[in-house]
Design a protein around this motif. Structure first.
Motif, PDB file in Angstrom:
ATOM      1  N   SER A  66      -4.840  81.205 -38.438  1.00 36.94           N
ATOM      2  CA  SER A  66      -3.862  80.714 -37.479  1.00 36.94           C
ATOM      3  C   SER A  66      -2.683  80.106 -38.525  1.00 36.94           C
ATOM      4  N   LYS A  67      -3.646  79.034 -39.261  1.00 33.48           N
ATOM      5  CA  LYS A  67      -2.598  77.963 -40.369  1.00 33.48           C
ATOM      6  C   LYS A  67      -2.066  79.169 -41.404  1.00 33.48           C
ATOM      7  N   THR A  68      -2.937  80.175 -41.947  1.00 32.03           N
ATOM      8  CA  THR A  68      -2.946  81.407 -42.742  1.00 32.03           C
ATOM      9  C   THR A  68      -0.837  81.563 -42.262  1.00 32.03           C
ATOM     10  N   CYS A  69      -1.362  82.100 -41.765  1.00 29.71           N
ATOM     11  CA  CYS A  69       0.357  82.766 -40.329  1.00 29.71           C
ATOM     12  C   CYS A  69       1.315  81.719 -40.518  1.00 29.71           C
ATOM     13  N   SER A  70       1.186  80.538 -40.091  1.00 35.18           N
ATOM     14  CA  SER A  70       1.841  80.062 -39.927  1.00 35.18           C
ATOM     15  C   SER A  70       2.510  79.146 -41.530  1.00 35.18           C
ATOM     16  N   ASN A  71       1.384  78.998 -41.976  1.00 30.46           N
ATOM     17  CA  ASN A  71       2.394  78.861 -43.966  1.00 30.46           C
ATOM     18  C   ASN A  71       3.174  79.684 -44.194  1.00 30.46           C
ATOM     19  N   TRP A 111       8.384  82.029 -45.729  1.00 33.94           N
ATOM     20  CA  TRP A 111       9.528  83.062 -45.209  1.00 33.94           C
ATOM     21  C   TRP A 111      10.882  82.712 -44.903  1.00 33.94           C
ATOM     22  N   LYS A 112      10.627  81.095 -43.567  1.00 35.14           N
ATOM     23  CA  LYS A 112      11.814  81.231 -43.412  1.00 35.14           C
ATOM     24  C   LYS A 112      12.374  80.389 -44.597  1.00 35.14           C
ATOM     25  N   LEU A 113      12.000  79.924 -45.478  1.00 32.01           N
ATOM     26  CA  LEU A 113      12.880  79.176 -46.715  1.00 32.01           C
ATOM     27  C   LEU A 113      13.067  80.254 -47.495  1.00 32.01           C
ATOM     28  N   GLU A 114      12.080  81.313 -48.143  1.00 36.13           N
ATOM     29  CA  GLU A 114      13.045  82.291 -48.945  1.00 36.13           C
ATOM     30  C   GLU A 114      14.282  83.178 -47.970  1.00 36.13           C
ATOM     31  N   SER A 115      14.532  82.668 -47.246  1.00 38.76           N
ATOM     32  CA  SER A 115      15.366  83.655 -46.078  1.00 38.76           C
ATOM     33  C   SER A 115      16.662  82.579 -45.808  1.00 38.76           C
ATOM     34  N   LEU A 156      -2.789  76.418 -49.697  1.00 40.32           N
ATOM     35  CA  LEU A 156      -1.719  77.032 -49.529  1.00 40.32           C
ATOM     36  C   LEU A 156      -0.966  75.586 -48.773  1.00 40.32           C
ATOM     37  N   GLN A 157      -2.036  75.122 -48.329  1.00 38.65           N
ATOM     38  CA  GLN A 157      -1.780  74.718 -46.631  1.00 38.65           C
ATOM     39  C   GLN A 157      -1.323  72.519 -47.525  1.00 38.65           C
ATOM     40  N   VAL A 158      -1.934  72.730 -49.187  1.00 42.65           N
ATOM     41  CA  VAL A 158      -1.593  71.296 -50.315  1.00 42.65           C
ATOM     42  C   VAL A 158      -0.434  71.669 -50.726  1.00 42.65           C
ATOM     43  N   GLY A 159       0.168  73.344 -50.119  1.00 42.42           N
ATOM     44  CA  GLY A 159       1.796  73.489 -50.963  1.00 42.42           C
ATOM     45  C   GLY A 159       1.413  73.977 -52.876  1.00 42.42           C
ATOM     46  N   VAL A 160       0.767  74.254 -52.152  1.00 44.93           N
ATOM     47  CA  VAL A 160       0.588  75.909 -53.911  1.00 44.93           C
ATOM     48  C   VAL A 160       1.718  77.100 -53.869  1.00 44.93           C
ATOM     49  N   ALA A 161       2.465  77.871 -54.484  1.00 43.69           N
ATOM     50  CA  ALA A 161       3.227  78.515 -53.938  1.00 43.69           C
ATOM     51  C   ALA A 161       2.070  79.487 -53.789  1.00 43.69           C
ATOM     52  N   PRO A 162       2.551  80.624 -53.326  1.00 39.79           N
ATOM     53  CA  PRO A 162       1.754  81.702 -52.752  1.00 39.79           C
ATOM     54  C   PRO A 162       1.034  82.712 -54.049  1.00 39.79           C
ATOM     55  N   ILE A 195       2.321  87.809 -49.952  1.00 41.43           N
ATOM     56  CA  ILE A 195       1.277  87.493 -50.314  1.00 41.43           C
ATOM     57  C   ILE A 195      -0.012  86.559 -49.068  1.00 41.43           C
ATOM     58  N   VAL A 196       1.646  85.901 -48.324  1.00 34.92           N
ATOM     59  CA  VAL A 196       0.208  85.038 -48.277  1.00 34.92           C
ATOM     60  C   VAL A 196       0.487  86.045 -46.605  1.00 34.92           C
ATOM     61  N   PHE A 197       0.934  86.658 -45.750  1.00 31.61           N
ATOM     62  CA  PHE A 197       0.431  87.762 -44.666  1.00 31.61           C
ATOM     63  C   PHE A 197      -0.704  87.995 -45.428  1.00 31.61           C
ATOM     64  N   SER A 198      -0.841  88.463 -46.006  1.00 28.36           N
ATOM     65  CA  SER A 198      -2.014  90.158 -46.621  1.00 28.36           C
ATOM     66  C   SER A 198      -2.945  88.907 -46.939  1.00 28.36           C
ATOM     67  N   VAL A 199      -2.811  87.674 -47.168  1.00 28.85           N
ATOM     68  CA  VAL A 199      -4.390  86.998 -46.634  1.00 28.85           C
ATOM     69  C   VAL A 199      -4.622  86.968 -45.005  1.00 28.85           C
ATOM     70  N   GLY A 200      -3.602  86.218 -44.428  1.00 28.52           N
ATOM     71  CA  GLY A 200      -3.352  86.161 -42.659  1.00 28.52           C
ATOM     72  C   GLY A 200      -3.966  87.993 -42.911  1.00 28.52           C
ATOM     73  N   ILE A 201      -4.027  88.825 -43.021  1.00 30.32           N
ATOM     74  CA  ILE A 201      -5.042  90.208 -42.453  1.00 30.32           C
ATOM     75  C   ILE A 201      -5.928  90.077 -42.905  1.00 30.32           C
ATOM     76  N   VAL A 202      -6.190  90.045 -43.937  1.00 33.13           N
ATOM     77  CA  VAL A 202      -7.286  90.062 -44.170  1.00 33.13           C
ATOM     78  C   VAL A 202      -8.608  88.943 -43.157  1.00 33.13           C
ATOM     79  N   MET A 203      -8.191  87.936 -43.371  1.00 35.73           N
ATOM     80  CA  MET A 203      -8.830  87.027 -42.481  1.00 35.73           C
ATOM     81  C   MET A 203      -9.431  87.755 -41.422  1.00 35.73           C
ATOM     82  N   ALA A 204      -7.458  88.185 -40.358  1.00 39.58           N
ATOM     83  CA  ALA A 204      -7.821  88.346 -39.115  1.00 39.58           C
ATOM     84  C   ALA A 204      -8.642  89.756 -38.703  1.00 39.58           C
TER      85      ALA A 204
END
Length: 400
Positions: A131-136, A141-145, A291-297, A361-370
Motif C-alpha cells: 500500500s505504501k509503495t502504491c501510494s508513492n 505519477w501526479k508529479l510527473e503529470s 522510496l518512503q524517505v524520498g530516494v528517486a525511483p 519502477i515504483v508500480f513494478s515493485v508494487g506488483i511484485v510485492m502484491a
C-alpha cells in the motif's frame, strides 16, 4: 520436475516453471528487487520442488537477475542526474553491513517462531509495504503529470527566468550534487567487497546448525554461537567507520528535509531481518523504505539491485560450498533470470525515456510485492493447515 540420479528431468512442470520464472524476473528487475518472493512459490507449487531445493534455486536465480541489473546500471548513465550512474554507492555502503547482519538475525528468528506467526507477520508487512509503495507510485505519477503539463504550457522552455513552481517540478528527489565524479568509485567497491568477504568467511567457518561447514564445529555449540555473535561487532564497526568517513547523503524526504545518514543502516537492519525471517531477499523490503524517505525511483531500483547482488551471491556460494544438489539445473534457471532481467530493464527504461514516467519502477515493485503477498501467504497458510491437520507441534521452538 522429478529427481533422478542427481539430475532433474525435463518435464511440462519444469518448462512452465521456467516460463513463469522468466516473467517474474523481468517484472522484478525493473524495480531492482530480487524476486525471491515469486520464485519460491513458482518452484514449489508449479515445479513440484521441495522447499529446501526451491530456496537454493531461488538464491541462484536472484543472483542471475542481480548480475544483469548491476551490469546494466554500471554501463547506463542518466542524463537526468548529470550523466552519472544511478547506483548510489553511499547508500549501499551504509546499508549493506546491517542488511547482512539483519539477515542472520532473521534466520534465527525463523527457526524459533512458529510457522503460523511468521505467515501472519509476512502478510501484514507485505500488505502495508504494498500500500505504501502504491501510494508513492501515485504521488510520483501526479508529479510527473504536473511536470508534463508545465512543459506543454511552456514552462519547460524558460531559461534564466523560469518560475519557482516549474523549477520545483523539475528537481529530482535525490540531488546528485557532491557525489562522486563519473569515474568508477573503486575505493567504495573495494570496501564493500572487503565486508562481503568478512561475512563470507564467518559463514564458512561456522557452517549451518547441522554442522555443515569447512571446519568441524559442534552444531550450535559455543564456537558456533561465538562466530555468529561476532557478526554484530563486525557490522557495527564497519558501519561506524563508514559513517565517519562518508559524505552527507543528499537525498531528501517528501517534505524536502534532509535525511540523516543513520536512517539507512537502521532501515537495512530491519529489511534484512524481515528478509531472513520470511525467507526472501531484503531488496523487496528495503525498496519501499528508500522510496518512503524520498530516494528517486531510478536510484532506488539501481541501488537495491546492487545491494541484492552482494547478499544473493553470498547465499549462492554458501549453497555451493555446502554441497547443494542439481547445480546444473540451478544454473539454467539462473541464466533464464539473467536474460529476463536484461529484457525487463531494457523495456522499462525505454518506456521511461519515451513517456517520462519513472513511476513505472515504483508500480513494478508494487506488483511484485502484491503477487508475493498472495503467493507466499497462500503457500504458508497451506503449510500451517497441514501442520494443524497432522497434529504437529505449532509453538515456539529452540534454534537448535
Amino acid at each position: 520436475m522429478l529427481k533422478s540420479h542427481g539430475n532433474m528431468k525435463l518435464s511440462t512442470s519444469s518448462v512452465v516453471a521456467g516460463v513463469l520464472s522468466f516473467m517474474a524476473s523481468s517484472i522484478s528487475s525493473a524495480g531492482g528487487v530480487g524476486g525471491g518472493g515469486l520464485f519460491i512459490p513458482i518452484l514449489t507449487i508449479v515445479g513440484c520442488l521441495d522447499l529446501k531445493t526451491a530456496t537454493s534455486f531461488s538464491a541462484f536465480m536472484v543472483t542471475g537477475g542481480s548480475i544483469a541489473n548491476v551490469m546494466y546500471n554500471l554501463i547506463a548513465k542518466s542524463a537526468k542526474f548529470g550523466g552519472k550512474t544511478l547506483i548510489d554507492y553511499d547508500i549501499a555502503l551504509l546499508s549493506e553491513p546491517c542488511m547482512l547482519l539483519g539477515v542472520s538475525v532473521g534466520v534465527v528468528c525463523n527457526l524459533v517462531l512458529p510457522e503460523w506467526l511468521i505467515t501472519i507477520m509476512f502478510a501484514i508487512f507485505l500488505v502495508w509495504s504494498t500500500s505504501k509503495t502504491c501510494s508513492n507510485g501515485i504521488e510520483f505519477w501526479k508529479l510527473e503529470s504536473d511536470r508534463h503539463l508545465g512543459t506543454r504550457n511552456g514552462y519547460g522552455n524558460l531559461e534564466n527566468g523560469e518560475s519557482g513552481e516549474a523549477k520545483s517540478l523539475e528537481e529530482p528527489l535525490v540531488s546528485m550534487e557532491g557525489k562522486e565524479s563519473p569515474r568508477f568509485p573503486w575505493k567504495k567497491l573495494v570496501v564493500l567487497i572487503m565486508f562481503w568477504f568478512s561475512f563470507f568467511i564467518i559463514y564458512l567457518l561456522r557452517g549451518n546448525r547441522y554442522g555443515q561447514g569447512v571446519i568441524s564445529l559442534k552444531p550450535c555449540g559455543i564456537e558456533y554461537w561465538a562466530l555468529s555473535l561476532f557478526q554484530i561487532p563486525l557490522a557495527i564497526a564497519f558501519t561506524a567507520w563508514i559513517l565517519r568517513k562518508q559524505e552527507l547523503i543528499a537525498c531528501q524526504d517528501p517534505n524536502k528535509q534532509g535525511v540523516k545518514k543513520l536512517i539507512f543502516p537502521l532501515m537495512a537492519l530491519m529489511a534484512g531481518g524481515l528478509g531472513g525471517l520470511f525467507g526472501i531477499g531484503g531488496g523487496m523490503l528495503i525498496s519501499p523504505l528508500l522510496l518512503q524517505v524520498g530516494v528517486a525511483p531510478e536510484v532506488t531500483a539501481a541501488t537495491c539491485s546492487f545491494m541484492v547482488f552482494f547478499s544473493s551471491t553470498m547465499s549462492a556460494f554458501q549453497y555451493l560450498l555446502l554441497g547443494m544438489d542439481h547445480i546444473s539445473t540451478a544454473l539454467v534457471f539462473s541464466v533464464i533470470c539473467f536474460v529476463a532481467s536484461l529484457l525487463g530493464l531494457v523495456v522499462v527504461q525505454k518506456a521511461i525515456k519515451r513517456f517520462g514516467r519513472a513511476s513505472l519502477i515504483v508500480f513494478s515493485v508494487g506488483i511484485v510485492m502484491a503477487l508475493s503477498a498472495i503467493l507466499m501467504t497462500s503457500y504458508g497458510a497451506l503449510d500451517v493447515w497441514d501442520d494443524y491437520s497432522s497434529g504437529n507441534y505449532m509453538g515456539f521452538k529452540l534454534p537448535c
